[in-house]
Design a protein around this motif. Sequence first.
Motif, PDB file in Angstrom:
ATOM      1  N   VAL A   1       0.846  -1.189   0.000  1.00  0.00           N
ATOM      2  CA  VAL A   1       0.000   0.000   0.000  1.00  0.00           C
ATOM      3  C   VAL A   1       0.884   1.241   0.000  1.00  0.00           C
ATOM      4  N   GLU A   2       0.473   2.199  -0.782  1.00  0.00           N
ATOM      5  CA  GLU A   2       1.181   3.480  -0.812  1.00  0.00           C
ATOM      6  C   GLU A   2       0.505   4.435   0.170  1.00  0.00           C
ATOM      7  N   TRP A   3       1.308   5.095   0.971  1.00  0.00           N
ATOM      8  CA  TRP A   3       0.809   6.058   1.939  1.00  0.00           C
ATOM      9  C   TRP A   3       1.351   7.437   1.595  1.00  0.00           C
ATOM     10  N   SER A   4       0.486   8.400   1.532  1.00  0.00           N
ATOM     11  CA  SER A   4       0.941   9.774   1.338  1.00  0.00           C
ATOM     12  C   SER A   4       1.473  10.285   2.680  1.00  0.00           C
ATOM     13  N   GLU A   5       2.253  11.323   2.631  1.00  0.00           N
ATOM     14  CA  GLU A   5       2.747  11.921   3.877  1.00  0.00           C
ATOM     15  C   GLU A   5       1.581  12.438   4.720  1.00  0.00           C
ATOM     16  N   LYS A   6       0.568  12.940   4.059  1.00  0.00           N
ATOM     17  CA  LYS A   6      -0.621  13.435   4.761  1.00  0.00           C
ATOM     18  C   LYS A   6      -1.322  12.296   5.504  1.00  0.00           C
ATOM     19  N   GLU A   7      -1.483  11.139   4.837  1.00  0.00           N
ATOM     20  CA  GLU A   7      -2.113   9.979   5.481  1.00  0.00           C
ATOM     21  C   GLU A   7      -1.286   9.498   6.670  1.00  0.00           C
ATOM     22  N   ARG A   8       0.019   9.422   6.495  1.00  0.00           N
ATOM     23  CA  ARG A   8       0.897   9.006   7.598  1.00  0.00           C
ATOM     24  C   ARG A   8       0.740   9.959   8.788  1.00  0.00           C
ATOM     25  N   SER A   9       0.713  11.222   8.486  1.00  0.00           N
ATOM     26  CA  SER A   9       0.575  12.235   9.528  1.00  0.00           C
ATOM     27  C   SER A   9      -0.759  12.096  10.255  1.00  0.00           C
TER      28      SER A   9
END
Length: 170
Positions: free
Chosen positions: A2-10
């Motif tokens: 799965v790819e996670w954006s920096e926004k999602e990680r945050s």
Amino acid sequence: MVEWSEKERSIINNIFSNLDYEDVGAKALIRCLIVYPWTQRYFASFGNLYNAEAISANPKVAAHGVKVLHGLDRAVKNMDNIKATYAELSVLHSEKLHVDPDNFKVHKHLLLLSFNKMISNAFSIPLQLLSDCLTIVIAGKLGSAFTPEVQAAFQKFVAVVVSALGKQYH
């Protein structure tokens, strides 16, 4: 993977770093056992679960709710490899606890939740139901901060965890 954006990680890290595990974990499991009383069968050893008052006052229910919520900590710390993080737990749920694979189906309107490896003696409960209750409790705690964007990231995260947990069934 799965790819996670920096926004999602945050968003995910922010949700979990600000959670009161004692409060949210207990409230989510208590809500699940009251709203969906048939889930009580998984907790026969917890004693009196005969009504909402007894469930709410049961220290074993509260403690287990906290353990379940902490079960997501490993995924938060390993967002790039959640599948491997829960590989052993997937085997536990399919071969020892015999969790019904239907409990792992991802429904677009429900969150799904998994248990931590540390809870190897935990009882399996319909994960969709508990995750629905967890969503309600977290949304209540976050209030207006539980935006559609926050909910989307949270649902994606939990769906990935459940997919990893249900891997043994595929």
